[in-house]
Design a protein around this motif. Structure first.
Motif, PDB file in Angstrom:
ATOM      1  N   UNK A 107     -11.795   3.569   0.549  1.00  0.00           N
ATOM      2  CA  UNK A 107     -12.841   4.537   0.842  1.00  0.00           C
ATOM      3  C   UNK A 107     -13.190   5.383  -0.379  1.00  0.00           C
ATOM      4  N   UNK A 145      -3.966  -3.439  -4.677  1.00  0.00           N
ATOM      5  CA  UNK A 145      -3.914  -2.277  -3.802  1.00  0.00           C
ATOM      6  C   UNK A 145      -4.911  -1.266  -4.332  1.00  0.00           C
ATOM      7  N   UNK A 168      -2.146  12.436   2.241  1.00  0.00           N
ATOM      8  CA  UNK A 168      -3.005  11.530   1.473  1.00  0.00           C
ATOM      9  C   UNK A 168      -2.799  10.085   1.914  1.00  0.00           C
ATOM     10  N   UNK A 221       0.829  -1.210   0.000  1.00  0.00           N
ATOM     11  CA  UNK A 221       0.000   0.000   0.000  1.00  0.00           C
ATOM     12  C   UNK A 221       0.860   1.256   0.000  1.00  0.00           C
ATOM     13  N   UNK A 253      -6.083   8.255   3.119  1.00  0.00           N
ATOM     14  CA  UNK A 253      -6.674   7.230   2.258  1.00  0.00           C
ATOM     15  C   UNK A 253      -6.167   5.822   2.515  1.00  0.00           C
ATOM     16  N   UNK A 254      -5.056   5.677   3.246  1.00  0.00           N
ATOM     17  CA  UNK A 254      -4.564   4.331   3.530  1.00  0.00           C
ATOM     18  C   UNK A 254      -4.626   4.039   5.029  1.00  0.00           C
ATOM     19  N   UNK A 287      -7.697   2.025  -2.985  1.00  0.00           N
ATOM     20  CA  UNK A 287      -8.034   2.905  -1.874  1.00  0.00           C
ATOM     21  C   UNK A 287      -9.512   2.668  -1.552  1.00  0.00           C
ATOM     22  N   UNK A 333      -8.365   4.692   6.871  1.00  0.00           N
ATOM     23  CA  UNK A 333      -9.361   3.636   6.592  1.00  0.00           C
ATOM     24  C   UNK A 333      -8.984   2.282   7.192  1.00  0.00           C
ATOM     25  N   UNK A 334      -7.681   1.969   7.226  1.00  0.00           N
ATOM     26  CA  UNK A 334      -7.279   0.675   7.769  1.00  0.00           C
ATOM     27  C   UNK A 334      -7.368   0.659   9.297  1.00  0.00           C
TER      28      UNK A 334
END
Lengths: 295, 356
Positions: B95, B91, A195, A182, A199-200, B93, A203-204
């Motif tokens: 969301x 991979x 970002x 990722x 975005x990574x 994103x 959310x995780x």
């Protein structure tokens, strides 16, 4: 599908039912019993109906304590969650720093609650406490015994010190589970640091953050030991939270009826929160089901 | 799109490599031509992913230089090298919507919104996800997710190369075939330089014009699928490509023919020079004949794989596999013949060039 019905299985549940009855249901029913009766000692009880509940729900004292609780939980969450995320993001991902950080983080969690209270009670004293004395020396007018604002700051800083680690550890567990690919993909896509977080990482961390928020909310809403040891609910009533007030009423003033009514209201609030917790969790699981099925 | 030159690249994951075995990647000196489709094929741990990450800049090689179209990019970061990479696990994103996923690399680079829109719509139709553009990426299937990963590389029209790191590992078998075909079409249409890492020979042989076989941190052979099949340069290539792999038997050279145990085997062409070291004879199962003439052998096992049968036989104590037709006759006292056209000689595991 054909199921074999065997009612003998119910007997297997009996021992558990017995234990739960002794540990939870019977004490709870005793409280319910007290909450609808009045007593003037001598082991004589009179029916009071919903009188204590009405009194509680219309009393300023109850709502003031409730307000303090909500304010406390709110402040604690606003500090601990972002701070916990920030620390977790900056913890090392590999090498000798990992165990060191983890142990350091776990330390406050391992200390018994009344010891935490005692530590801060001494730490903050203006005559012998390191913190109180030092603040006095640099010219800050700090005294948690007499100043409500200082008492609040002390109680909140203490809670942050005690519990931020929990948020850190939960977030860290979420962060280390993110595969390297990722971050590599984000580099290739030219993503900024923000970002990557937005975005990574965020959310995780979603799921663990949800647990962190709910655990911290419920725990801080039930807080008793630490502020009781440090401030005893004072100065005045400024740090008297629901649980402290409840103990004062039941044990201090021996107002068993109102205290029982308050217990039940308190219990129902926590039950409600548990239900919210459960619902949010299961909904979240259902929403992300598709994701996990695809691996 | 660019030509990629790997100039004496070596890489070790440890700080101070002492011996050659400390290097995860022994010396690689090779050029990936502009617009070529290459597969890096090898077993796990052979250094193929390391090589890929060195090209993309995720790993900085210990020694050597990388050039894109003649420009030294060795010190440049992944972003600056402007490449795309598709990873083993999709991979995406979570969301973001499918559309935003594809727009992400462009927006990060400050491309204007109308251009982003035009480009994203174009890629969406190319990877057959038109109708999915507003969906959250989280609920998609693995192959759709992998298409998005690929799409994020394709939206940038100026990428120097697209790198694939075992991209079909988590895809269902029937979708693998579909995606591979689409990938091939995209390559033909856009002519990106593509490097595809895999341990699956079928994938490598169907995708690539040139297959780079790696073994223990080294490139052992670069060639077309046919070359790898007919003239494996190294016994490992013989084993690794083909099913079953090449038979390798110890031998001695006796004039113009080879001797395996007590059997004399005539060669199609004698070696160009007298080889030294451990000599071996390699022959693919496809070139072994079973009949009533030749070297006496015993059959130990017959596997039926559908249209063919794989016969395992013992020849002078060595196991030899042969592929025979479904209806072929297996005599009670079988004998083996090696087709001279299929014989390769190896000295210390490397192929000995023949006279012609």
């Amino acid at each position: 599908m054909n199921k074999t019905w065997n009612n003998k299985a119910w007997f297997m549940v009996l021992p558990v039912l017995f234990l739960v009855a002794i540990s939870a249901i019977i004490p709870l029913m005793t409280v319910v019993n007290y909450s609808v009766q009045d007593t003037f000692g001598n082991n004589e009880f009179f029916w009071a109906g919903a009188e204590w509940f009405e009194e509680m729900l219309t009393s300023d004292r109850f709502w003031a304590a409730m307000g303090r609780n909500l304010l406390f939980s709110g402040i604690v969450l606003l500090i601990e969650i972002p701070l916990g995320i920030l620390i977790a993001l900056n913890m090392p991902k590999s090498g000798w720093g990992v165990p060191v950080c983890l142990v350091l983080m776990a330390l406050p969690l391992l200390i018994p609650w009344n010891v935490v209270g005692t530590i801060w009670q001494v730490f903050g004293r203006v005559d012998i406490g390191l913190l109180g004395y030092a603040l006095r020396e640099v010219g800050v007018d700090y005294n948690y015994v007499s100043d409500p604002f200082d008492a609040w700051v002390t109680v909140i800083v203490m809670d942050v010190w005690h519990w931020t680690s929990l948020v850190v550890l939960l977030c860290y567990a979420g962060l280390v589970s993110i595969p390297d690919a990722y971050y590599q993909a984000a580099k290739i896509d030219g993503a900024s640091r923000w970002a990557v977080f937005r975005y990574i990482q965020l959310p995780k961390m979603n799921r663990v953050l949800l647990i962190a928020v709910l655990l911290r909310f419920m725990d801080s809403f039930m807080i008793y030991t630490e502020p009781f040891v440090v401030t005893g609910g004072g100065p005045g009533n400024s740090t008297t939270f629901l649980s402290i007030d409840l103990v004062k009423m039941a044990v201090g003033q021996f107002d068993i009826g109102p205290a029982a009514a308050m217990s039940i209201i308190y219990f129902l609030i926590i039950l409600l929160l548990s239900w919210v917790f459960y619902t949010v969790m299961t909904n979240y699981d259902a929403a992300s089901d598709g994701e996990r099925r695809d691996g | 799109m660019a030509r990629i030159d790997l100039d004496h690249i070596r890489h070790a994951y440890m700080a101070k490599p002492q011996s050659p075995s400390d290097y995860a990647l022994k010396e690689v000196h090779h050029t990936f031509e502009d617009g070529g489709a290459y597969a890096l094929l090898g077993p796990s741990g052979c250094g193929k992913t390391t090589l890929l990450n060195i090209i993309s800049g995720l790993v900085r090689s210990s020694e050597g230089r990388i050039l894109f179209d003649g420009n030294d990019v060795t010190p440049l970061s992944t972003q600056e090298r402007n490449i795309a990479q598709v990873f083993q696990f999709p991979v995406i994103y979570d969301t973001m919507t499918v559309y935003d996923n594809l727009a992400f690399p462009l927006r990060n680079r400050g491309v204007s919104e109308p251009d982003v829109d035009r480009k994203v719509r174009e890629i969406l139709s190319m990877i057959d996800l038109d109708s999915w553009s507003d969906r959250k990426a989280r609920g998609l299937t693995a192959d759709q997710k992998q298409k998005i990963s690929l799409g994020r590389g394709l939206v940038r029209s100026d990428v120097n190369a697209i790198l694939f790191d075992e991209p079909l590992t988590v895809i269902d078998p029937h979708m693998k075939w579909v995606l591979r075909t689409q990938l091939k079409q995209l390559h033909q249409r856009f002519g990106h330089t593509m490097v595809y890492v895999t341990h699956d020979q079928t994938e490598a042989l169907t995708f690539a014009d040139q297959v780079v076989v790696m073994f223990e941190g080294e490139i052992v052979q670069i060639g077309t699928p046919a070359e790898l099949f007919e003239r494996p340069k190294h016994t490992f290539v013989g084993y690794f490509i083909g099913s079953p792999g090449m038979n390798v038997l110890p031998m001695e050279l006796a004039g113009g023919s080879a001797r395996v145990g007590s059997n004399e085997i005539s060669l199609f062409a004698p070696p160009a020079s007298v080889p030294s070291g451990k000599l071996e004879l390699g022959i693919r199962p496809e070139f072994v004949r079973i009949g009533r003439e030749g070297m006496p052998a015993t059959i130990t096992k017959v596997e039926d794989i559908g249209r063919h049968r794989i016969v395992r036989a013992q020849l002078e104590g060595y196991e030899v596999a042969a592929i025979v037709d479904e209806d072929a006759d297996l005599p009670a006292e079988p004998r083996l013949l090696f087709d001279p056209a299929g014989i390769n000689l190896y000295a210390d595991n490397w192929r000995v060039e023949t006279a012609q």
